[in-house]
Design a protein around this motif. Structure first.
Motif, PDB file in Angstrom:
ATOM      1  N   LEU A   1      50.309  28.977  50.563  1.00 19.18           N
ATOM      2  CA  LEU A   1      49.814  30.326  50.828  1.00 19.18           C
ATOM      3  C   LEU A   1      50.138  30.771  52.238  1.00 19.18           C
ATOM      4  N   THR A   2      49.967  29.866  53.197  1.00 18.52           N
ATOM      5  CA  THR A   2      50.200  30.266  54.588  1.00 18.52           C
ATOM      6  C   THR A   2      51.664  30.625  54.826  1.00 18.52           C
ATOM      7  N   LEU A   3      52.583  30.116  53.977  1.00 26.59           N
ATOM      8  CA  LEU A   3      53.985  30.491  54.110  1.00 26.59           C
ATOM      9  C   LEU A   3      54.237  31.920  53.633  1.00 26.59           C
ATOM     10  N   GLY A   4      53.286  32.462  52.861  1.00 24.85           N
ATOM     11  CA  GLY A   4      53.445  33.843  52.405  1.00 24.85           C
ATOM     12  C   GLY A   4      53.597  33.999  50.896  1.00 24.85           C
ATOM     13  N   ILE A   5      53.122  33.001  50.152  1.00 23.60           N
ATOM     14  CA  ILE A   5      53.162  33.104  48.689  1.00 23.60           C
ATOM     15  C   ILE A   5      51.723  33.239  48.178  1.00 23.60           C
ATOM     16  N   ALA A   6      51.390  34.396  47.619  1.00 23.79           N
ATOM     17  CA  ALA A   6      50.032  34.581  47.107  1.00 23.79           C
ATOM     18  C   ALA A   6      50.065  34.653  45.587  1.00 23.79           C
ATOM     19  N   THR A   7      49.027  34.117  44.959  1.00 21.46           N
ATOM     20  CA  THR A   7      49.013  34.014  43.507  1.00 21.46           C
ATOM     21  C   THR A   7      47.844  34.782  42.895  1.00 21.46           C
ATOM     22  N   VAL A   8      48.137  35.506  41.826  1.00 26.37           N
ATOM     23  CA  VAL A   8      47.075  36.067  40.984  1.00 26.37           C
ATOM     24  C   VAL A   8      47.165  35.321  39.661  1.00 26.37           C
ATOM     25  N   PRO A   9      46.285  34.340  39.448  1.00 23.99           N
ATOM     26  CA  PRO A   9      46.453  33.503  38.262  1.00 23.99           C
ATOM     27  C   PRO A   9      46.051  34.221  36.976  1.00 23.99           C
ATOM     28  N   GLU A  10      46.469  33.623  35.882  1.00 24.19           N
ATOM     29  CA  GLU A  10      46.035  34.082  34.572  1.00 24.19           C
ATOM     30  C   GLU A  10      44.503  34.020  34.575  1.00 24.19           C
ATOM     31  N   ASN A  11      43.841  34.855  33.822  1.00 26.89           N
ATOM     32  CA  ASN A  11      42.362  34.902  33.815  1.00 26.89           C
ATOM     33  C   ASN A  11      41.777  35.332  35.145  1.00 26.89           C
ATOM     34  N   ARG A  12      42.630  35.782  36.054  1.00 27.71           N
ATOM     35  CA  ARG A  12      42.259  36.325  37.371  1.00 27.71           C
ATOM     36  C   ARG A  12      41.533  35.357  38.296  1.00 27.71           C
ATOM     37  N   ASP A  13      40.615  34.537  37.741  1.00 28.89           N
ATOM     38  CA  ASP A  13      39.900  33.565  38.581  1.00 28.89           C
ATOM     39  C   ASP A  13      39.280  34.170  39.835  1.00 28.89           C
ATOM     40  N   ILE A  14      38.663  35.322  39.683  1.00 30.93           N
ATOM     41  CA  ILE A  14      37.870  35.838  40.795  1.00 30.93           C
ATOM     42  C   ILE A  14      36.606  34.992  40.879  1.00 30.93           C
ATOM     43  N   PHE A  15      35.890  35.055  41.989  1.00 31.68           N
ATOM     44  CA  PHE A  15      34.650  34.282  42.113  1.00 31.68           C
ATOM     45  C   PHE A  15      33.485  35.138  41.630  1.00 31.68           C
ATOM     46  N   PRO A  16      32.994  34.878  40.435  1.00 30.58           N
ATOM     47  CA  PRO A  16      32.043  35.806  39.792  1.00 30.58           C
ATOM     48  C   PRO A  16      30.707  35.921  40.523  1.00 30.58           C
ATOM     49  N   ASP A  17      30.336  34.897  41.296  1.00 30.34           N
ATOM     50  CA  ASP A  17      29.023  34.946  41.948  1.00 30.34           C
ATOM     51  C   ASP A  17      29.068  35.606  43.321  1.00 30.34           C
ATOM     52  N   LEU A  18      30.271  35.869  43.798  1.00 33.19           N
ATOM     53  CA  LEU A  18      30.389  36.520  45.106  1.00 33.19           C
ATOM     54  C   LEU A  18      30.625  38.020  44.916  1.00 33.19           C
ATOM     55  N   SER A  19      30.334  38.786  45.949  1.00 31.28           N
ATOM     56  CA  SER A  19      30.545  40.228  45.858  1.00 31.28           C
ATOM     57  C   SER A  19      32.030  40.542  45.988  1.00 31.28           C
ATOM     58  N   VAL A  20      32.371  41.806  45.683  1.00 32.11           N
ATOM     59  CA  VAL A  20      33.754  42.254  45.791  1.00 32.11           C
ATOM     60  C   VAL A  20      34.270  42.026  47.213  1.00 32.11           C
ATOM     61  N   LYS A  21      33.472  42.456  48.162  1.00 28.06           N
ATOM     62  CA  LYS A  21      33.850  42.304  49.565  1.00 28.06           C
ATOM     63  C   LYS A  21      34.051  40.825  49.917  1.00 28.06           C
ATOM     64  N   GLU A  22      33.116  39.988  49.471  1.00 29.57           N
ATOM     65  CA  GLU A  22      33.219  38.551  49.791  1.00 29.57           C
ATOM     66  C   GLU A  22      34.477  37.936  49.182  1.00 29.57           C
ATOM     67  N   ASN A  23      34.817  38.358  47.971  1.00 29.60           N
ATOM     68  CA  ASN A  23      36.056  37.899  47.358  1.00 29.60           C
ATOM     69  C   ASN A  23      37.252  38.270  48.235  1.00 29.60           C
ATOM     70  N   LEU A  24      37.229  39.506  48.725  1.00 31.65           N
ATOM     71  CA  LEU A  24      38.345  39.952  49.564  1.00 31.65           C
ATOM     72  C   LEU A  24      38.382  39.197  50.884  1.00 31.65           C
ATOM     73  N   VAL A  25      37.218  38.979  51.457  1.00 28.88           N
ATOM     74  CA  VAL A  25      37.154  38.245  52.730  1.00 28.88           C
ATOM     75  C   VAL A  25      37.779  36.861  52.566  1.00 28.88           C
ATOM     76  N   LEU A  26      37.470  36.202  51.443  1.00 30.81           N
ATOM     77  CA  LEU A  26      38.059  34.883  51.209  1.00 30.81           C
ATOM     78  C   LEU A  26      39.564  34.980  51.016  1.00 30.81           C
TER      79      LEU A  26
END
Lengths: 294, 250, 342
Positions: free
Chosen positions: B88-113
């Motif tokens: 990731l630090t090299l500049g490759i970001a992934t949006v996996p199948e099923n999205r794998d967002i963190f359901p217990d965190l807020s939208v903002k917290e997901n973005l912060v991570l």
């Protein structure tokens, strides 16, 4: 009488809750059952004992002991978990069991099988009386310290990036890594915090029993286990709740049951553990949605 | 078959290159042999039916596939053995199948991570969040809502937004249309197109939904049973009527 | 696979010969301490092979095994203890048992059956649990059994020593029981039940698709395993003649788990090898502890070394050889191959 009962349950429950919280942190994120967790209390006890003759004030000794607890918790990860993490659940369980045995017997070999006195400031044992309740100062301190720890802990998990990362890792460890959050940072932080909580709880525990021996870690380990199974093995709220419920059960038995039935208390609590695993394996409070072992 | 090697002669800058990739899950071979490359600024689509090995290919680039053979190169650097966090630090970001967002965190917290690698540069973090909110205004409205309560489409936007938070050079997108209603899919693709226009971001897209993916793609690879069976320019393909034949491998 | 095949026969023959060799070595050594160790070894083989029957075939670690051993030891002791001793050891004993004094071997067998019945009642619902839940529940079961043994003073003398059992277990008896256990373990492993359970260990969905009911398969295995643990407990009780609940707790659990991990839980050969090697290591270390203690070099008490070495060994094994010394092949397979080559 009723107020006395409340204070007793709260002071015992606060200790149990802290112990349970430290155990569930590692389980929640890594799905690892840490059988060596109780030995952190052993580390606390012997650290204070070994510093007994030193000229330092007691609070410094206790602080050093808590640092030792953190160090040993991280050490547990490196010895018992990291090398076998890829392998089966069973392997990880046995290595932590082996590590616990190792620490106990090291204490036996290097120090003694006999209980050793752990110095405690005398004011902790002084009794205070209010509203008809008589209780030692240490009980009130336990309640106070625990609630302080819980507030700091919850704020940390909510506000800090590392706290967020740990919560995220508990849900989906691989996804957090794909966001650039180092796995080792999360794991080491979990073990360090587990060590800190066990360290604080262990110091309070020592102020109660005032001595240390090689088998001292078993009871805190069992307490943490029962409390987390009851409350929810994957939820920090559950662990805290489980701690208070267990204290409530224990205390109620002490108040209500005659001596010859009281000795079967463990039969009852461990039967509850089995029942909960069968009927509601997630415990009273369900943890974060998913959770794949890493 | 399609014009197989025409584009390889183009002298654009090579960003990502995979050679001889093979991925096994225990005894199961998920990817048999995959060779592909992505040039800077391109949008490349990897098409294939369910179980063709698309996601496994993507996950091996991201560094989370278990056992892989072959070579993955990024900007000329061999990253095959790199950890996911390093990749990731090299500049490759992934949006996996099923999205794998963190359901217990807020939208903002997901973005912060998502912006974890920029955590110490507060102004960059804030600016990037603003950019994501500009791209997906709905997320801005949902700012403090717990992510698990978002709709499927919103979760997809969040997953993309979270990946953009690290300011990647290349975005790996795994089936953004999965499980979404056609109108929502339309919307998601509009957003991706807008993103391309705004930032000139390089994208490697994995899809089952061929028509939609082709509309934004520069080049296409077809994956069947773990192997690349053909490849070509998306513009050539759209004119061809027999593409279904290729797709289903008849 | 047939139950009686070359591999099985070779394995069983191998261990028969090995046991006889050990017996004769003991005969020629002629030392009481050595005989004690060897008898203990045979009892441990029953215990560990008993654990292998469940753990090896199902793939689930069970902490409850030593708990089952204690049920066998206490129940057989209760039946065989001379009437005079009963009034002395167990003052609050229920009248039904007061005038009972069975033959020790009969008592041991009844103890084994009783243990199996208890296991059958307690474990059926637990058999559907997997992973951490399965292990924790077996741990909780050990704690339940232990607490009952400690608390139920009327039949166990509580936390105090339970003594006065007739010394009935000889080397020969332990050897015979041990050998029968080995035969059973091999037959079970290659029976339909064993094969299906092993299939479920490796892939539970696939095993269920061919009609295996995993819960019942595991249940049969743990009943058999508990029966053997009960027998081992009875034999051990009638060998040592006095014990307390502490004899059946975490330290012993750890010892048995070490044996099966070092040897390899998937094979009967591994279980036996583990028991043999750990016993040898244990005796050697105990001896070292004593030598150090009685030499005047170090004056303080020297205990705990054995467990330290054992725990380090286990950790090293789980890192480098997680499936133990005999991960898949029984000794009979190897012998069969050698014979076929020639």
């Amino acid at each position: 009488m009723f107020l006395q009962y409340i204070v007793d349950v709260l002071s015992l429950g606060s200790l149990y809750a802290l112990f349970a919280l430290g155990l569930v942190l590692v389980y929640g994120i890594l799905k690892l059952v840490n059988f060596a967790y109780g030995e952190l209390v052993l580390v606390i006890g012997y650290s204070i004992f070994l510093l007994k003759g030193s000229p330092f004030p007691w609070f410094f000794m206790a602080g050093t002991a808590i640092v030792m607890s953190i160090v040993f918790s991280i050490f547990t990860d490196y010895v018992a978990f990291r090398p076998v993490r890829e392998k089966s659940v069973t392997a990880v369980l046995i290595t932590s069991f082996a590590f616990a045995t190792l620490l106990q017997n090291a204490a036996l070999l290097l120090i003694s099988a006999k209980p050793k006195n752990v110095p405690m400031p005398s004011f902790l044992s002084d009794s205070v009386q209010f509203l008809g309740v008589i209780t030692p100062v240490r009980n009130l301190i336990s309640i106070f310290v625990t609630f302080l720890c819980l507030i700091i802990f919850y704020q940390f998990m909510k506000r800090s990036t590392l706290g967020l990362a740990m919560r995220a890792a508990a849900t989906n460890f691989n996804m957090t890594r794909m966001l650039g959050i180092p796995a080792n940072l999360v794991i080491t932080s979990a073990f360090a915090m587990s060590g800190l909580l066990a360290g604080i709880a262990g110091t309070l525990w020592m102020s109660k029993i005032a001595n240390v021996f090689p088998g001292v870690g078993l009871e805190p380990l069992l307490i943490a286990f029962i409390a987390t199974v009851i409350g929810g093995m994957r939820s920090v709220h559950g662990a805290v709740l489980g701690g208070f419920i267990l204290a409530f059960i224990d205390m109620s038995f002490n108040y209500l049951l005659p001596q010859d039935i009281l000795k079967f208390r463990d039969v009852f609590t461990f039967s509850i553990v089995i029942l909960i695993l069968l009927i509601r394996p997630q415990g009273l409070v369900k943890g974060p949605a998913t959770g794949i072992r890493t | 078959m399609l014009l197989k090697h025409t584009l390889e002669k183009d002298l654009k800058m090579r960003m990502l290159e995979i050679n001889n990739l093979q991925v096994n899950y225990g005894p199961v071979i998920a990817v048999k042999k995959v060779d592909l490359f992505v040039n800077q600024g391109e949008t490349v689509v990897l098409l294939g039916a369910n179980g063709a090995g698309k996601s496994s290919t993507l996950l091996s680039i991201a560094g989370v596939a278990n056992k892989l053979l072959g070579k993955v190169e990024f900007s000329g650097k061999d990253i095959t053995k790199f950890s996911p966090e390093k990749i990731l630090t090299l500049g490759i970001a992934t949006v996996p199948e099923n999205r794998d967002i963190f359901p217990d965190l807020s939208v903002k917290e997901n973005l912060v991570l998502g912006g974890y690698i920029n955590r110490k540069k507060n102004n960059i973090l804030q600016d990037t969040i603003e950019e994501v909110y500009n791209l997906f205004p709905i997320l801005s409205e949902r700012n403090s809502q717990v992510a698990g309560t978002l709709s499927g489409g919103e979760q997809q936007m969040l997953a993309i937004g979270r990946a953009l938070m690290s300011k990647p050079k290349i975005l790996l997108l795994d089936e953004p249309s999965l499980g979404l209603a056609p109108t929502i899919v339309e919307k998601i693709y509009e957003h991706i197109e807008q993103l391309k226009k705004n930032t000139n971001l390089t994208i490697l897209l994995v899809e089952q939904h061929a028509m939609k993916a082709l509309s934004i793609a520069d080049r296409v690879y077809f994956l069947r049973l773990g192997e690349i069976v053909s490849s070509g320019k998306a513009s050539d393909l759209k004119e061809k009527t027999d593409f279904k034949k290729i797709y289903f491998g008849e | 696979m047939k139950i009686i095949n070359n591999e099985n026969t070779f394995s069983i023959l191998f261990f028969l010969i090995l046991f006889i060799i050990i017996y004769f070595v003991n005969f020629f050594v002629g030392s009481a301490i050595f005989e004690r160790t060897v008898t203990n070894l045979f009892i441990y083989i029953i215990l560990v092979v008993g654990l292998q029957v469940f753990m090896g075939n199902s793939g689930i670690l069970s902490f409850a095994h030593i708990g089952f051993m204690s049920i066998g030891a206490y129940s057989s002791g209760l039946l065989s203890m001379p009437i005079k001793m009963k009034g002395f050891v167990l003052r609050d004993l229920y009248p039904i048992f007061e005038n009972v004094a069975f033959d020790p071997i009969l008592s041991i067998l009844i103890g084994g059956i009783f243990t199996a019945i208890i296991a059958a009642i307690l474990t059926l619902p637990l058999m559907r649990l997997n992973d951490a839940a399965a292990v924790i529940s077996s741990f909780a079961l050990l704690m339940v059994i232990h607490s009952i043994v400690v608390g139920w003073s009327a039949v166990t003398n509580g936390p105090r020593t339970f003594f006065g059992l007739p010394k009935a277990t000889t080397l020969e008896i332990a050897l015979i029981f041990s050998f029968l256990t080995v035969i059973f373990a091999f037959i079970y492993k290659n029976s339909k039940f064993g094969l299906l359970l092993r299939a479920s260990r490796d892939n539970d969905i696939a095993a269920e698709s061919i009609g295996a009911n995993i819960v019942y398969l595991r249940w049969f295995a743990i009943i058999a395993s508990a029966f053997l643990a009960g027998i081992a407990g009875g034999l051990w009780g009638h060998f040592i003649t006095s014990f307390s609940p502490k004899s059946f707790y975490l330290k012993e659990t750890f010892l048995v788990i070490s044996m099966i991990i070092i040897g390899g839980s998937f094979t009967v050969t591994g279980a036996i090898a583990g028991a043999l090697l750990v016993t040898i290591g244990y005796e050697f270390l105990r001896w070292t502890e004593k030598v150090i203690k009685f030499s005047d070099v170090i004056t303080f008490e020297f205990i705990g070394l054995t467990e330290i070495v054992l725990s380090i060994t286990i950790i090293i094994f789980l890192i480098t050889k997680p499936k133990g010394l005999f991960p898949f092949k029984e000794i009979g397979d190897t012998i069969n191959k050698i014979i076929k080559k020639e």
